[in-house]
Design a protein around this motif. Structure first.
Motif, PDB file in Angstrom:
ATOM      1  N   ASN B 176      49.640   4.440 121.358  1.00 34.38           N
ATOM      2  CA  ASN B 176      49.987   3.396 122.335  1.00 34.38           C
ATOM      3  C   ASN B 176      51.337   3.602 123.017  1.00 34.38           C
ATOM      4  O   ASN B 176      51.807   2.708 123.707  1.00 34.38           O
ATOM      5  CB  ASN B 176      49.953   2.026 121.643  1.00 34.38           C
ATOM      6  CG  ASN B 176      50.805   2.020 120.377  1.00 34.38           C
ATOM      7  OD1 ASN B 176      51.758   2.795 120.266  1.00 34.38           O
ATOM      8  ND2 ASN B 176      50.477   1.160 119.437  1.00 34.38           N
ATOM      9  N   GLY B 177      51.946   4.749 122.788  1.00 36.63           N
ATOM     10  CA  GLY B 177      53.231   5.031 123.425  1.00 36.63           C
ATOM     11  C   GLY B 177      54.435   4.539 122.648  1.00 36.63           C
ATOM     12  O   GLY B 177      55.564   4.578 123.152  1.00 36.63           O
ATOM     13  N   SER B 178      54.238   4.070 121.416  1.00 42.39           N
ATOM     14  CA  SER B 178      55.342   3.517 120.637  1.00 42.39           C
ATOM     15  C   SER B 178      56.510   4.493 120.499  1.00 42.39           C
ATOM     16  O   SER B 178      56.310   5.690 120.289  1.00 42.39           O
ATOM     17  CB  SER B 178      54.861   3.181 119.223  1.00 42.39           C
ATOM     18  OG  SER B 178      54.060   2.035 119.240  1.00 42.39           O
ATOM     19  N   ALA B 179      57.716   3.953 120.602  1.00 44.37           N
ATOM     20  CA  ALA B 179      58.917   4.758 120.388  1.00 44.37           C
ATOM     21  C   ALA B 179      58.823   5.437 119.027  1.00 44.37           C
ATOM     22  O   ALA B 179      58.536   4.778 118.019  1.00 44.37           O
ATOM     23  CB  ALA B 179      60.152   3.866 120.453  1.00 44.37           C
ATOM     24  N   ARG B 180      59.031   6.722 119.030  1.00 45.41           N
ATOM     25  CA  ARG B 180      59.028   7.537 117.803  1.00 45.41           C
ATOM     26  C   ARG B 180      57.766   7.299 116.957  1.00 45.41           C
ATOM     27  O   ARG B 180      57.802   7.393 115.728  1.00 45.41           O
ATOM     28  CB  ARG B 180      60.301   7.290 116.994  1.00 45.41           C
ATOM     29  CG  ARG B 180      61.543   7.568 117.857  1.00 45.41           C
ATOM     30  CD  ARG B 180      62.831   7.508 117.100  1.00 45.41           C
ATOM     31  NE  ARG B 180      63.966   7.495 118.043  1.00 45.41           N
ATOM     32  CZ  ARG B 180      65.236   7.412 117.682  1.00 45.41           C
ATOM     33  NH1 ARG B 180      65.563   7.342 116.406  1.00 45.41           N
ATOM     34  NH2 ARG B 180      66.186   7.406 118.588  1.00 45.41           N
ATOM     35  N   GLN B 181      56.689   6.914 117.626  1.00 47.66           N
ATOM     36  CA  GLN B 181      55.383   6.726 116.974  1.00 47.66           C
ATOM     37  C   GLN B 181      55.431   5.669 115.872  1.00 47.66           C
ATOM     38  O   GLN B 181      54.660   5.725 114.899  1.00 47.66           O
ATOM     39  CB  GLN B 181      54.876   8.049 116.365  1.00 47.66           C
ATOM     40  CG  GLN B 181      54.907   9.230 117.309  1.00 47.66           C
ATOM     41  CD  GLN B 181      53.553   9.513 117.935  1.00 47.66           C
ATOM     42  OE1 GLN B 181      53.111   8.777 118.821  1.00 47.66           O
ATOM     43  NE2 GLN B 181      52.887  10.546 117.497  1.00 47.66           N
ATOM     44  N   ILE B 182      56.345   4.732 116.000  1.00 51.64           N
ATOM     45  CA  ILE B 182      56.519   3.725 114.943  1.00 51.64           C
ATOM     46  C   ILE B 182      55.356   2.725 114.952  1.00 51.64           C
ATOM     47  O   ILE B 182      55.031   2.141 115.983  1.00 51.64           O
ATOM     48  CB  ILE B 182      57.877   3.003 115.103  1.00 51.64           C
ATOM     49  CG1 ILE B 182      59.009   3.991 114.764  1.00 51.64           C
ATOM     50  CG2 ILE B 182      57.948   1.749 114.218  1.00 51.64           C
ATOM     51  CD1 ILE B 182      60.401   3.484 115.095  1.00 51.64           C
ATOM     52  N   ALA B 183      54.760   2.549 113.769  1.00 52.49           N
ATOM     53  CA  ALA B 183      53.617   1.639 113.635  1.00 52.49           C
ATOM     54  C   ALA B 183      53.948   0.412 112.797  1.00 52.49           C
ATOM     55  O   ALA B 183      53.261  -0.611 112.880  1.00 52.49           O
ATOM     56  CB  ALA B 183      52.431   2.369 113.004  1.00 52.49           C
ATOM     57  N   GLY B 184      54.993   0.524 111.957  1.00 56.64           N
ATOM     58  CA  GLY B 184      55.350  -0.594 111.089  1.00 56.64           C
ATOM     59  C   GLY B 184      56.820  -0.549 110.737  1.00 56.64           C
ATOM     60  O   GLY B 184      57.369   0.526 110.471  1.00 56.64           O
ATOM     61  N   VAL B 185      57.469  -1.724 110.744  1.00 56.62           N
ATOM     62  CA  VAL B 185      58.917  -1.821 110.573  1.00 56.62           C
ATOM     63  C   VAL B 185      59.250  -2.883 109.518  1.00 56.62           C
ATOM     64  O   VAL B 185      58.620  -3.937 109.469  1.00 56.62           O
ATOM     65  CB  VAL B 185      59.586  -2.217 111.912  1.00 56.62           C
ATOM     66  CG1 VAL B 185      61.065  -2.470 111.738  1.00 56.62           C
ATOM     67  CG2 VAL B 185      59.357  -1.147 112.963  1.00 56.62           C
ATOM     68  N   LEU B 186      60.262  -2.579 108.709  1.00 56.39           N
ATOM     69  CA  LEU B 186      60.761  -3.521 107.692  1.00 56.39           C
ATOM     70  C   LEU B 186      62.051  -4.178 108.171  1.00 56.39           C
ATOM     71  O   LEU B 186      62.795  -3.587 108.962  1.00 56.39           O
ATOM     72  CB  LEU B 186      61.062  -2.765 106.393  1.00 56.39           C
ATOM     73  CG  LEU B 186      59.854  -2.160 105.676  1.00 56.39           C
ATOM     74  CD1 LEU B 186      60.295  -0.971 104.826  1.00 56.39           C
ATOM     75  CD2 LEU B 186      59.170  -3.216 104.819  1.00 56.39           C
ATOM     76  N   ASN B 187      62.343  -5.373 107.650  1.00 57.28           N
ATOM     77  CA  ASN B 187      63.648  -5.973 107.937  1.00 57.28           C
ATOM     78  C   ASN B 187      64.694  -5.353 107.004  1.00 57.28           C
ATOM     79  O   ASN B 187      64.373  -4.547 106.124  1.00 57.28           O
ATOM     80  CB  ASN B 187      63.594  -7.505 107.786  1.00 57.28           C
ATOM     81  CG  ASN B 187      63.413  -7.948 106.348  1.00 57.28           C
ATOM     82  OD1 ASN B 187      62.961  -7.173 105.502  1.00 57.28           O
ATOM     83  ND2 ASN B 187      63.756  -9.194 106.070  1.00 57.28           N
ATOM     84  N   ALA B 188      65.948  -5.722 107.201  1.00 61.19           N
ATOM     85  CA  ALA B 188      67.028  -5.089 106.435  1.00 61.19           C
ATOM     86  C   ALA B 188      66.875  -5.339 104.935  1.00 61.19           C
ATOM     87  O   ALA B 188      67.143  -4.457 104.113  1.00 61.19           O
ATOM     88  CB  ALA B 188      68.385  -5.594 106.927  1.00 61.19           C
ATOM     89  N   ALA B 189      66.414  -6.542 104.575  1.00 61.64           N
ATOM     90  CA  ALA B 189      66.284  -6.870 103.152  1.00 61.64           C
ATOM     91  C   ALA B 189      65.021  -6.264 102.543  1.00 61.64           C
ATOM     92  O   ALA B 189      64.870  -6.212 101.322  1.00 61.64           O
ATOM     93  CB  ALA B 189      66.279  -8.389 102.966  1.00 61.64           C
ATOM     94  N   GLY B 190      64.102  -5.825 103.378  1.00 65.07           N
ATOM     95  CA  GLY B 190      62.886  -5.176 102.877  1.00 65.07           C
ATOM     96  C   GLY B 190      61.770  -6.128 102.497  1.00 65.07           C
ATOM     97  O   GLY B 190      60.740  -5.687 101.986  1.00 65.07           O
TER      98      GLY B 190
END
Lengths: 82, 226
Positions: B176-190
């Motif tokens: 889908n064109g995602s930056a750096r192919q990122i599909a899932g992201v965590l917050n700082a605390a995890g």
């Protein structure tokens, strides 16, 4: 009073919708268009109690996503409203 | 340990909430509470909160924008702040970015098309509550179904989340064109994960695979260990 909020994508944010519109314009046989960016306009009818700070809050917290979008607030003079 | 207590938030226009509830029932067990967007409070002592996929509020204004400001979300933000695990899938991911719980934003897919198919993902970290059941670098197959899944954040933010090990999943192919192919992201605390692919749709062989199971199992195991 009428207030117009113009929301546009920040520079560097890919605009596939604008690109598709650009392509469609070329389909009309018009080839001089360099770039197309699509945004949105939100018109609000506000009373005198709504301050500039309120408008900023609205834009920052809801109307625009400042990660990807810029916004511009135009308070329209009575003569401009229809 | 007392019974696992989870909640699935349903917004007007959510359409993967039942699938999510089934996944929680089958894998996490215990009590699955269904919570409506207009509720002011969450059930007590939750172990897990899931924001499902769909088209909340018809994607008005921006995907997830209205849902992020719905009454229940303040309770979700407070719970996330207390360390309760929160998973947002697809529209749920969009809601989490709009609510400010995760960095970045989800733009229209670069190819303009709605993408609905199974995709290969790489597990980027196994050092998280949600991914401990996978091995780092493992390739898994999970379906996607979205129009606005093109992950965007400025370069400094991308560098920061990569440096902090907060990219949970990456597409192993162009989706889908995602930056750096990122599909899932965590917050700082995890304890907050947002992802476009749908792990709840890949939990048993009848669905074509069960690569999504380990995510839910990881959360249960993580809580037992905690």
């Amino acid at each position: 009073m009428k207030v117009r909020v113009i929301i546009s994508l920040k520079n560097g944010v890919l605009d596939p919708q604008g690109r598709a519109i650009h392509h469609a314009i070329e389909g009309l046989g018009i080839h001089g268009v360099q770039d197309v960016r699509a945004g949105k306009v939100i018109e609000l009818e506000v009373d005198a109690s709504v301050t500039d700070a309120d408008l900023e809050t609205m834009c920052k917290q809801l109307l625009a996503n400042t990660v990807i979008e810029n916004y511009r607030i135009e308070r329209m003079a009575a003569a401009e409203t229809v | 340990m007392s019974a696992f207590r989870s909640a699935v938030i349903t917004f007007p226009g959510s359409n993967c909430d039942r699938d999510m509830a089934v996944a929680l029932e089958q894998i996490c067990g215990g009590e699955v509470h269904r919570v409506w967007h207009g509720d002011a409070a969450l059930p007590d002592r939750l172990d897990f909160i899931a924001l499902p996929g769909g088209f909340s509020y018809g994607d008005y204004l921006r995907s997830g924008a209205m849902a992020a400001r719905s009454p229940i979300m303040q309770a979700v933000i407070d719970a996330a702040g207390r360390g309760v695990p929160v998973l947002g899938v697809c529209n749920g991911f969009q809601v989490l970015t709009e609510a400010g719980l995760l960095p970045g934003a989800l733009l229209r897919n670069a190819g303009m098309n709605f993408v609905c198919r199974e995709v290969a993902l790489t597990v980027e970290t196994s050092q998280s509550l949600f991914t401990a059941g996978y091995s780092q670098g493992q390739e898994i197959t999970i379906p996607v179904a979205h129009h606005d899944g093109n992950y965007f954040a400025d370069a400094a933010t991308l560098d920061r989340i990569e440096g902090e090990g907060r990219v949970a999943f990456r597409y192993a192919e162009e989706v889908n064109g995602s930056a750096r192919q990122i599909a899932g992201v965590l917050n700082a605390a995890g304890n907050v994960l947002g992802m476009m692919p749908h792990p709840e749709r890949m939990i048993e062989p009848a669905q074509g695979g069960s690569d999504g199971r380990a995510l839910f199992e990881s959360v249960v195991k993580g809580l037992v260990a905690a």
